[in-house]
Design a protein around this motif. Structure first.
Motif, PDB file in Angstrom:
ATOM      1  N   ASP A  97      -7.850   3.762  -2.939  1.00 25.19           N
ATOM      2  CA  ASP A  97      -6.827   4.553  -3.645  1.00 25.19           C
ATOM      3  C   ASP A  97      -6.879   4.312  -5.155  1.00 25.19           C
ATOM      4  OD1 ASP A  97      -5.927   5.762  -1.379  1.00 25.19           O
ATOM      5  OD2 ASP A  97      -4.250   4.383  -1.055  1.00 25.19           O
ATOM      6  N   GLY A 117       2.709   1.682  -3.379  1.00 27.34           N
ATOM      7  CA  GLY A 117       1.814   2.164  -4.421  1.00 27.34           C
ATOM      8  C   GLY A 117       1.504   3.640  -4.272  1.00 27.34           C
ATOM      9  N   ARG A 118       1.299   4.084  -3.031  1.00 26.35           N
ATOM     10  CA  ARG A 118       0.997   5.492  -2.791  1.00 26.35           C
ATOM     11  C   ARG A 118       2.156   6.400  -3.203  1.00 26.35           C
ATOM     12  NH1 ARG A 118      -3.260   7.039   0.819  1.00 26.35           N
ATOM     13  NH2 ARG A 118      -2.307   9.098   0.577  1.00 26.35           N
ATOM     14  N   CYS A 164      -6.394  -0.070  -0.385  1.00 25.55           N
ATOM     15  CA  CYS A 164      -5.826  -0.068  -1.735  1.00 25.55           C
ATOM     16  C   CYS A 164      -6.925   0.091  -2.790  1.00 25.55           C
ATOM     17  CB  CYS A 164      -5.046  -1.359  -1.967  1.00 25.55           C
ATOM     18  SG  CYS A 164      -3.516  -1.466  -1.001  1.00 25.55           S
ATOM     19  N   SER A 165      -8.086  -0.518  -2.565  1.00 31.27           N
ATOM     20  CA  SER A 165      -9.212  -0.355  -3.498  1.00 31.27           C
ATOM     21  C   SER A 165      -9.648   1.105  -3.565  1.00 31.27           C
ATOM     22  CB  SER A 165     -10.385  -1.233  -3.063  1.00 31.27           C
ATOM     23  OG  SER A 165     -10.058  -2.589  -3.142  1.00 31.27           O
ATOM     24  N   LEU A 224      -0.794  -1.433  -6.277  1.00 30.55           N
ATOM     25  CA  LEU A 224      -1.984  -1.412  -5.426  1.00 30.55           C
ATOM     26  C   LEU A 224      -2.942  -2.548  -5.772  1.00 30.55           C
ATOM     27  CD1 LEU A 224      -2.646   2.437  -5.379  1.00 30.55           C
ATOM     28  CD2 LEU A 224      -1.877   1.046  -3.443  1.00 30.55           C
ATOM     29  N   HIS A 236       0.837  -1.207   0.000  1.00 31.01           N
ATOM     30  CA  HIS A 236       0.000   0.000   0.000  1.00 31.01           C
ATOM     31  C   HIS A 236       0.868   1.251   0.000  1.00 31.01           C
ATOM     32  CE1 HIS A 236      -1.837   3.165   2.676  1.00 31.01           C
ATOM     33  NE2 HIS A 236      -2.625   3.206   1.627  1.00 31.01           N
ATOM     34  N   TRP A 247      -5.973  -3.997   4.581  1.00 25.24           N
ATOM     35  CA  TRP A 247      -5.382  -3.137   3.569  1.00 25.24           C
ATOM     36  C   TRP A 247      -6.003  -3.262   2.186  1.00 25.24           C
ATOM     37  CZ3 TRP A 247      -3.165   0.785   5.438  1.00 25.24           C
ATOM     38  CH2 TRP A 247      -2.546   0.698   6.687  1.00 25.24           C
ATOM     39  N   ALA A 280      -5.398  -4.927  -3.484  1.00 25.12           N
ATOM     40  CA  ALA A 280      -6.823  -4.605  -3.659  1.00 25.12           C
ATOM     41  C   ALA A 280      -7.614  -5.809  -4.147  1.00 25.12           C
ATOM     42  CB  ALA A 280      -6.982  -3.442  -4.634  1.00 25.12           C
TER      43      ALA A 280
END
Length: 402
Positions: A356, A322-323, A353-354, A338, A319, A349, A342
Motif C-alpha cells: 500500500d 492507514g487505508r 502495508c508495504s 502504514l 493496516h 501484514w 511495513a
C-alpha cells in the motif's frame, strides 16, 4: 430415571462416550469415567457403590478391555451383583456390547450381546435403549423414565468435555447436535472448531446464530470471533466469505449490525479489538445498496482497535487505519501509520502495508520510494507478493494507474 454404568477401556473412550451421549439424549443418567468421583474417594469402594446404584452395567468388550485388570474388576463386581438380583427377582443387569471380533470373556459367554461398529458406535443405542427399557419395566416397582433430559444441554456438556480433553472429532458431533437443537453456546464453540479446521463459511453460520443469543456472555464472544475471522480471511481467503455479508453478521440491517458490533466492542472482553475492527469494516464498506459508507466512523473504530493494546490484532488494525486515512486524503498520516507495520517483522501484514505504501508513493509520483516498498512486498512469502512483482515489472500494471 433409568441409570447405567459404562465399563470400558481407556483406549475406547471415544466410542464409550458416544454411546453414553446417545443414552443421555434418551433420558438415561450415565455413570462414566472418573469424572463422577470426588477427591479422596476410594476407587474400589465408589465403583462398587456405583454398580449397586445403577439399573444397568453396559460392558464394552474390546481387545483393550479384555486385557485391562480394571475392566475385569468392574465386570466381576457387576456380575456378582446381577447374580444376587437374579436369584431374588429374575432380573439381568449386565448388558454386553462386543466391539469387533474380540473373544468374549468367560463371565459373559452365556449372555447375548450387541455388536458395535467401530465407525458408527452410536447406531447401537436405539436397540440398547429398547433392551434397557424392557428390563427396567420388568423390575419390581420400577418403570422406565418418561422424562428425557434436556438433550441439547446434555449434548453441549458432552461436547465441551470432549473438547477440553482434545477429542475434537467427537466433540464436533455432539456440539453440532446441540446447535441444531438451538443451543447457542454450543454453536459458539462449534464455530471455533470449524474455523480451526478451515471451514470458514460453516463457522460463520454458527457464529451468526450464536450472536443472536440473549446472553451477552455468548453473543459478544460470537461477534468478536466473527471479527477475528473477517480479518484473517481478508487477504488470504477473501473469496470464501464476502466482507459485505460478514460486516452485516448474517444479513442483519446495518443499524442492528452496528449495535451488535458496538456492544461486543464495549463488553470488556479481552479480544474486544476484533469487534472494533468489525465495526470499522461495517462502515468502510457499503453494506446495503441504499446505505452510504462512512469512512469517518470507520476511522474512529480502527483507531480504537489500535489503542486497545491487543497484540494479535494490532498489525491488522494499523493496516486498516492507514487505508482509511489514505481514503480520507490524509496522505502523510496514512504513510506514518502504514510505515509502523511495513518496517516491522509481522509476516502477515508487513507485506500488505508495504504494498500500500508503494501505491501511495506512486500516486505521489515518487517512483523511487514506490519501488522500494513494492520490492519489500515482492520479496515476502505472501499472497500480495505477485501483485508487488507485477507493479515493479509491468509498466501497464493496474497498480501503476494514477
Amino acid at each position: 430415571m433409568t441409570t447405567a454404568f459404562i465399563s470400558y477401556a481407556h483406549k475406547d473412550r471415544a466410542i464409550a462416550y458416544e454411546i453414553a451421549f446417545g443414552l443421555e439424549r434418551r433420558g438415561c443418567r450415565v455413570w462414566i469415567d472418573q469424572g463422577e468421583l470426588s477427591v479422596g474417594d476410594s476407587l474400589v469402594e465408589r465403583l462398587a457403590e456405583a454398580i449397586h446404584e445403577v439399573d444397568f452395567v453396559v460392558a464394552l468388550v474390546s481387545p483393550h478391555s479384555v486385557e485391562s485388570s480394571w475392566c475385569r474388576r468392574e465386570l466381576s463386581l457387576a456380575m456378582t451383583h446381577e447374580i444376587d438380583l437374579e436369584g431374588r427377582f429374575g432380573v439381568r443387569r449386565v448388558l454386553p456390547l462386543r466391539l469387533g471380533e474380540v473373544r468374549m470373556p468367560p463371565l459373559l459367554r452365556d449372555k447375548l450381546y450387541l455388536s458395535v461398529a467401530y465407525d458408527s458406535p452410536g447406531s447401537i443405542v436405539p436397540k440398547l435403549w429398547e433392551d434397557m427399557g424392557g428390563q427396567v419395566a420388568s423390575s419390581p416397582g420400577e418403570e422406565p423414565s418418561s422424562l428425557p433430559a434436556d438433550g441439547a444441554e446434555v449434548a453441549y456438556r458432552r461436547g465441551r468435555n470432549l473438547y477440553d480433553k482434545g477429542e475434537i472429532a467427537a466433540a464436533r458431533r455432539h456440539l453440532h447436535d446441540a446447535a441444531q437443537d438451538n443451543h447457542r453456546e454450543a454453536a459458539l464453540l462449534l464455530g471455533e472448531i470449524l474455523y480451526d479446521q478451515g471451514e470458514v463459511e460453516k463457522a460463520a453460520r454458527e457464529w451468526e446464530f450464536a450472536a443472536t443469543s440473549e446472553n451477552p456472555n455468548v453473543a459478544n464472544p460470537a461477534v468478536i470471533q466473527y471479527g477475528r475471522m473477517l480479518a484473517h480471511v481478508e487477504t488470504s481467503r477473501s473469496s470464501l466469505l464476502g466482507t459485505t455479508r460478514g460486516s452485516l453478521i448474517g444479513g442483519h440491517a446495518v443499524e442492528e449490525a452496528d449495535r451488535m458490533w458496538r456492544e461486543a466492542a464495549e463488553s470488556g472482553h479481552r479480544d474486544a479489538a476484533w469487534a472494533w475492527l468489525g465495526l470499522g469494516l461495517l462502515w468502510e464498506d457499503r453494506p446495503e445498496p441504499d446505505v452510504e459508507s462512512n469512512p469517518v466512523k470507520a476511522e474512529d473504530a480502527f483507531e480504537r482497535a489500535t489503542r486497545s493494546g491487543h497484540s494479535e490484532s494490532h498489525a491488522y488494525a494499523i493496516h486498516k487505519l492507514g487505508r482509511v486515512k489514505w481514503r480520507l486524503g490524509r496522505i502523510d498520516d496514512a504513510i506514518a501509520v502504514l510505515g509502523v507495520v511495513a518496517g516491522g517483522s509481522d509476516r502477515e501484514w508487513a507485506p500488505v502495508c508495504s504494498f500500500d505504501l508503494g501505491r501511495i508513493y506512486w500516486d505521489r509520483e515518487d517512483e523511487r520510494e514506490a519501488e522500494f516498498w513494492w520490492y519489500q512486498a515482492a520479496e515476502a512469502d505472501h499472497p500480495i507478493s505477485d501483485a508487488a512483482r507485477e507493479a515493479l515489472e509491468d509498466p501497464s500494471s493496474i497498480w501503476r494507474l494514477r
